[in-house]
Design a protein around this motif. Structure first.
Motif, PDB file in Angstrom:
ATOM      1  N   MET A 132      33.730  -5.021   5.233  1.00 42.00           N
ATOM      2  CA  MET A 132      34.866  -5.460   4.417  1.00 42.00           C
ATOM      3  C   MET A 132      35.835  -4.304   4.158  1.00 42.00           C
ATOM      4  N   ALA A 133      35.294  -3.122   3.830  1.00 37.57           N
ATOM      5  CA  ALA A 133      36.155  -1.981   3.532  1.00 37.57           C
ATOM      6  C   ALA A 133      36.949  -1.548   4.762  1.00 37.57           C
ATOM      7  N   LEU A 134      36.294  -1.477   5.919  1.00 37.53           N
ATOM      8  CA  LEU A 134      36.992  -1.060   7.133  1.00 37.53           C
ATOM      9  C   LEU A 134      38.047  -2.081   7.558  1.00 37.53           C
ATOM     10  N   GLN A 135      37.691  -3.361   7.500  1.00 41.49           N
ATOM     11  CA  GLN A 135      38.653  -4.389   7.884  1.00 41.49           C
ATOM     12  C   GLN A 135      39.845  -4.409   6.948  1.00 41.49           C
ATOM     13  N   SER A 136      39.589  -4.296   5.662  1.00 41.26           N
ATOM     14  CA  SER A 136      40.699  -4.297   4.699  1.00 41.26           C
ATOM     15  C   SER A 136      41.594  -3.084   4.898  1.00 41.26           C
ATOM     16  N   LEU A 137      40.992  -1.908   5.157  1.00 38.17           N
ATOM     17  CA  LEU A 137      41.784  -0.699   5.357  1.00 38.17           C
ATOM     18  C   LEU A 137      42.647  -0.799   6.604  1.00 38.17           C
ATOM     19  N   LEU A 138      42.049  -1.229   7.720  1.00 38.78           N
ATOM     20  CA  LEU A 138      42.803  -1.324   8.971  1.00 38.78           C
ATOM     21  C   LEU A 138      43.928  -2.351   8.870  1.00 38.78           C
ATOM     22  N   LEU A 139      43.636  -3.496   8.274  1.00 36.60           N
ATOM     23  CA  LEU A 139      44.666  -4.536   8.153  1.00 36.60           C
ATOM     24  C   LEU A 139      45.778  -4.112   7.208  1.00 36.60           C
ATOM     25  N   THR A 140      45.424  -3.397   6.133  1.00 36.45           N
ATOM     26  CA  THR A 140      46.447  -2.916   5.204  1.00 36.45           C
ATOM     27  C   THR A 140      47.359  -1.894   5.870  1.00 36.45           C
ATOM     28  N   MET A 141      46.773  -0.964   6.626  1.00 35.08           N
ATOM     29  CA  MET A 141      47.591   0.035   7.323  1.00 35.08           C
ATOM     30  C   MET A 141      48.468  -0.607   8.391  1.00 35.08           C
ATOM     31  N   LEU A 142      47.934  -1.609   9.107  1.00 35.53           N
ATOM     32  CA  LEU A 142      48.734  -2.301  10.111  1.00 35.53           C
ATOM     33  C   LEU A 142      49.890  -3.055   9.476  1.00 35.53           C
ATOM     34  N   THR A 243      41.851 -18.145  17.552  1.00 37.75           N
ATOM     35  CA  THR A 243      40.813 -17.328  16.918  1.00 37.75           C
ATOM     36  C   THR A 243      40.873 -17.435  15.399  1.00 37.75           C
ATOM     37  N   MET A 244      42.063 -17.537  14.834  1.00 37.13           N
ATOM     38  CA  MET A 244      42.181 -17.661  13.390  1.00 37.13           C
ATOM     39  C   MET A 244      41.659 -19.007  12.895  1.00 37.13           C
ATOM     40  N   VAL A 245      41.900 -20.054  13.668  1.00 40.89           N
ATOM     41  CA  VAL A 245      41.385 -21.370  13.287  1.00 40.89           C
ATOM     42  C   VAL A 245      39.858 -21.382  13.327  1.00 40.89           C
ATOM     43  N   GLN A 246      39.277 -20.721  14.338  1.00 41.61           N
ATOM     44  CA  GLN A 246      37.830 -20.641  14.406  1.00 41.61           C
ATOM     45  C   GLN A 246      37.264 -19.893  13.205  1.00 41.61           C
ATOM     46  N   ILE A 314      34.778 -15.216  -1.043  1.00 41.98           N
ATOM     47  CA  ILE A 314      36.123 -14.803  -1.467  1.00 41.98           C
ATOM     48  C   ILE A 314      36.630 -13.604  -0.662  1.00 41.98           C
ATOM     49  N   PRO A 315      35.836 -12.528  -0.447  1.00 45.64           N
ATOM     50  CA  PRO A 315      36.335 -11.454   0.434  1.00 45.64           C
ATOM     51  C   PRO A 315      36.621 -11.916   1.855  1.00 45.64           C
ATOM     52  N   LYS A 316      35.851 -12.854   2.367  1.00 44.40           N
ATOM     53  CA  LYS A 316      36.098 -13.376   3.712  1.00 44.40           C
ATOM     54  C   LYS A 316      37.445 -14.094   3.774  1.00 44.40           C
ATOM     55  N   ILE A 317      37.768 -14.854   2.740  1.00 46.41           N
ATOM     56  CA  ILE A 317      39.071 -15.525   2.671  1.00 46.41           C
ATOM     57  C   ILE A 317      40.198 -14.496   2.574  1.00 46.41           C
ATOM     58  N   PHE A 318      40.010 -13.450   1.776  1.00 49.49           N
ATOM     59  CA  PHE A 318      41.033 -12.406   1.611  1.00 49.49           C
ATOM     60  C   PHE A 318      41.302 -11.689   2.937  1.00 49.49           C
ATOM     61  N   ILE A 319      40.243 -11.351   3.673  1.00 46.28           N
ATOM     62  CA  ILE A 319      40.413 -10.674   4.964  1.00 46.28           C
ATOM     63  C   ILE A 319      41.090 -11.591   5.968  1.00 46.28           C
ATOM     64  N   TRP A 320      40.754 -12.878   5.946  1.00 49.32           N
ATOM     65  CA  TRP A 320      41.410 -13.833   6.846  1.00 49.32           C
ATOM     66  C   TRP A 320      42.911 -13.906   6.536  1.00 49.32           C
ATOM     67  N   LYS A 321      43.254 -13.887   5.266  1.00 45.01           N
ATOM     68  CA  LYS A 321      44.664 -13.938   4.885  1.00 45.01           C
ATOM     69  C   LYS A 321      45.406 -12.693   5.341  1.00 45.01           C
ATOM     70  N   THR A 323      44.604 -10.795   7.907  1.00 43.21           N
ATOM     71  CA  THR A 323      44.696 -10.853   9.363  1.00 43.21           C
ATOM     72  C   THR A 323      45.838 -11.782   9.808  1.00 43.21           C
ATOM     73  N   ALA A 324      45.918 -12.951   9.169  1.00 42.81           N
ATOM     74  CA  ALA A 324      46.988 -13.887   9.533  1.00 42.81           C
ATOM     75  C   ALA A 324      48.364 -13.333   9.182  1.00 42.81           C
ATOM     76  N   GLN A 325      48.448 -12.594   8.082  1.00 47.98           N
ATOM     77  CA  GLN A 325      49.729 -12.034   7.658  1.00 47.98           C
ATOM     78  C   GLN A 325      50.164 -10.883   8.560  1.00 47.98           C
ATOM     79  N   ALA A 326      49.197 -10.052   8.971  1.00 44.35           N
ATOM     80  CA  ALA A 326      49.538  -8.912   9.826  1.00 44.35           C
ATOM     81  C   ALA A 326      49.844  -9.355  11.247  1.00 44.35           C
ATOM     82  N   GLY A 327      49.238 -10.458  11.692  1.00 47.26           N
ATOM     83  CA  GLY A 327      49.515 -10.973  13.039  1.00 47.26           C
ATOM     84  C   GLY A 327      48.824 -10.162  14.105  1.00 47.26           C
TER      85      GLY A 327
END
Length: 327
Positions: A132-142, A243-246, A314-321, A323-327
């Motif tokens: 969760m921490a790595l995914q959130s960090l990478l998506l935030t930086m992107l 992939t996002m729908v899955q 809830i963290p899974k939903i946040f990371i999905w959001k 990812t979808a926002q960063a594209g």
């Protein structure tokens, strides 16, 4: 393998779910983490459905004559599969750290918190929190790169800029005007990095040779920035959304699983009925021992459901959001 499929069907205010045949349950105490199971209206409704199904088969057998036991069993399996396909089913992810963090603590609870299984459950939470921490960090930086750094660099949003400009000649169409004010044509269409570098080179030459500014504008063409292929971008967006729908289905499936699992403190470890009379004759390996055990998603206490919603869903939903926002 873990049989994590749980059939469900609304029955008034109750729910129809698979009930466990375990009579001895571990840790029967009055707490939200391991509540003692009691007879509920759901079990009564389940018994009513089973009785109705049996009566339907009895009526059919009286009309068609005697039915062989194997045929009757096949009919019951077909009816159960039809009900699952009609009303849906839930499953637990087998190739994800989220699925491991959901299953391993329940196995440790079923094992009376034996040391090895408890350590594995804690390791699963460590891995899922690191992920969760790595995914959130990478998506935030992107996302910061796309929304902040590109803005400072002067990169405008691409949108559909140059999508319908396929002519090689200058037609003068206003919709094909690029950010430099010239007409977009395929031979002089570049990405933003290349276009900005070419523009910087032209402007630098004009500063160094101011007396040659007109000749530089005439002979040095930096091109234009725009969409290079509309259909290629559409295909990339389609593959990304697939992939996002899955992943969205995995999130919904986890939510349904947590909702429809019974609230009882039931064990997720069952003995295989076929191996009850198994006799050990000679040395056996770990595969034979594991094959004699069935792992099944059974009841989960309410405290564990709340914990899994807060720490996994809830963290899974946040990371999905993100990812979808960063594209």
């Amino acid at each position: 393998m873990i049989d994590g499929r749980v059939g469900y069907q609304r029955l008034g205010e109750a729910e129809y779910h698979q009930s466990s045949d375990i009579d001895q349950r571990a840790g029967e105490q009055d707490s939200p983490w391991c509540a003692a199971p009691e007879s509920t209206e759901e079990e009564a409704d389940y018994l009513k459905i089973s009785a109705a199904s049996s009566d339907a088969l009895d009526k059919q057998s009286s009309l068609d004559g005697d039915i062989a036991p194997l045929q009757r069993q096949a009919m019951a399996k077909l009816m159960g599969g039809y009900q699952l396909s009609k009303f849906g089913s839930c499953s637990i992810e087998s190739g994800s750290v989220y699925g491991a963090a959901l299953v391993l603590p329940q196995l440790a609870r079923s094992m009376m918190w034996q040391r090895d299984f408890t350590i594995e459950a804690l390791r699963s939470y460590v891995f899922v929190f690191i992920a969760m921490a790595l995914q959130s960090l990478l998506l935030t930086m992107l996302s910061r790169h796309e929304t902040v750094l590109n803005g400072f660099a002067g990169q405008m949003f691409l949108c559909d800029l140059g999508a319908g400009c396929g002519n090689t000649e200058d037609t003068g169409d206003a919709s094909c005007r690029g950010p430099a004010g010239t007409t977009i044509t395929p031979p002089r269409l570049y990405s933003f990095d290349i276009w900005s570098a070419r523009t910087f080179m032209r402007d630098s030459m004009k500063v160094i040779f101011p007396d040659k500014a007109d000749d530089i504008d005439k002979f040095v063409d930096p091109g234009e920035y725009g969409m290079e292929s509309y259909w290629c971008r559409a295909m990339c967006c389609l593959l990304f959304m697939m992939t996002m729908v899955q992943e969205a289905r995995n999130i919904i499936n986890m939510a349904w699983t947590l909702y429809y699992l019974p609230h009882n403190c039931e064990s997720w470890i069952l003995d295989s009925p076929e191996d009850e009379d198994m006799t050990v004759d000679g040395p056996i390996n770990e595969h034979e021992l594991l094959e004699s055990i069935d792992l099944q998603a059974s009841g989960m206490p309410p405290g564990w459901k709340i914990w899994n919603v807060l720490c996994l869903l809830i963290p899974k939903i946040f990371i999905w959001k993100l990812t979808a926002q960063a594209g």
